[in-house]
Design a protein around this motif. Sequence first.
Motif, short mmCIF file in Angstrom:
data_model
loop_
_atom_site.label_atom_id
_atom_site.label_comp_id
_atom_site.label_asym_id
_atom_site.label_seq_id
_atom_site.Cartn_x
_atom_site.Cartn_y
_atom_site.Cartn_z
N UNK A 277 12.39 -1.25 -8.15
CA UNK A 277 12.20 -0.26 -7.09
C UNK A 277 10.71 -0.20 -6.77
N UNK A 278 10.39 0.16 -5.53
CA UNK A 278 8.99 0.36 -5.18
C UNK A 278 8.86 1.45 -4.13
N UNK A 279 7.74 2.19 -4.21
CA UNK A 279 7.43 3.22 -3.24
C UNK A 279 5.94 3.26 -3.01
N UNK A 280 5.54 3.65 -1.82
CA UNK A 280 4.13 3.72 -1.45
C UNK A 280 3.52 5.00 -2.00
N UNK A 281 2.32 4.88 -2.56
CA UNK A 281 1.60 6.05 -3.08
C UNK A 281 0.83 6.71 -1.94
N UNK A 282 1.19 7.95 -1.64
CA UNK A 282 0.52 8.70 -0.59
C UNK A 282 -0.78 9.31 -1.10
N UNK A 283 -1.69 9.65 -0.21
CA UNK A 283 -3.01 10.17 -0.60
C UNK A 283 -2.92 11.51 -1.32
N UNK A 284 -1.84 12.27 -1.14
CA UNK A 284 -1.68 13.55 -1.84
C UNK A 284 -1.03 13.40 -3.21
N UNK A 285 -0.81 12.14 -3.64
CA UNK A 285 -0.21 11.88 -4.94
C UNK A 285 1.28 11.67 -4.90
#
Length: 170
Positions: free
Chosen positions: A86-94
């Motif tokens: 699985x993969x997900x993008x890390x947003x700037x707010x964590x």
Amino acid sequence: AARTRLSAVVANGYAYAIGGGSVLTAASNTVYYGKLNADGTISAFSTNSNNLPANRWFATSAVSNGYLYVIGGSTTHIDNGTNTIYYGFLNSDGSVSAFSTNINTLTASLRHLTSSVANGYIYTLGGLDTAPVEINKVYYASTNRLRIGSNVDLLGLSGQVMGDSTGDSA
């Protein structure tokens, strides 16, 4: 919530606790994140609004090029592991974006494995296969990704399966 059998990573000033469970409960698909403070403490953990697509414990996780990868693991304490990534993008707010299931997988179903990232590759090492037998293989795949703006992901795990260190992909 208390966790054991989880995977954890640190990236971009945040600590992440992924999946896991307890000896008294089933595996979880929850992702928690907390901000790393300048004094070494971690803020109260927040529950990510996007869960993993399935429960995971005994998985491994890695971060590369702004993405959190969750690799292998088990859905229950008695299954033989999975080959799912699985993969997900890390947003700037964590927080982490909605997780996607990579079309490419490990070439073996594994649990109790570990991972590391170096020189544009994710490496997974060891673990238990479906027998369950301890393995001594290293699996790897390129992490090259291109992301334009914040919404278009043009390249998955480089269109390849995580082959092992002997060159086998099966």
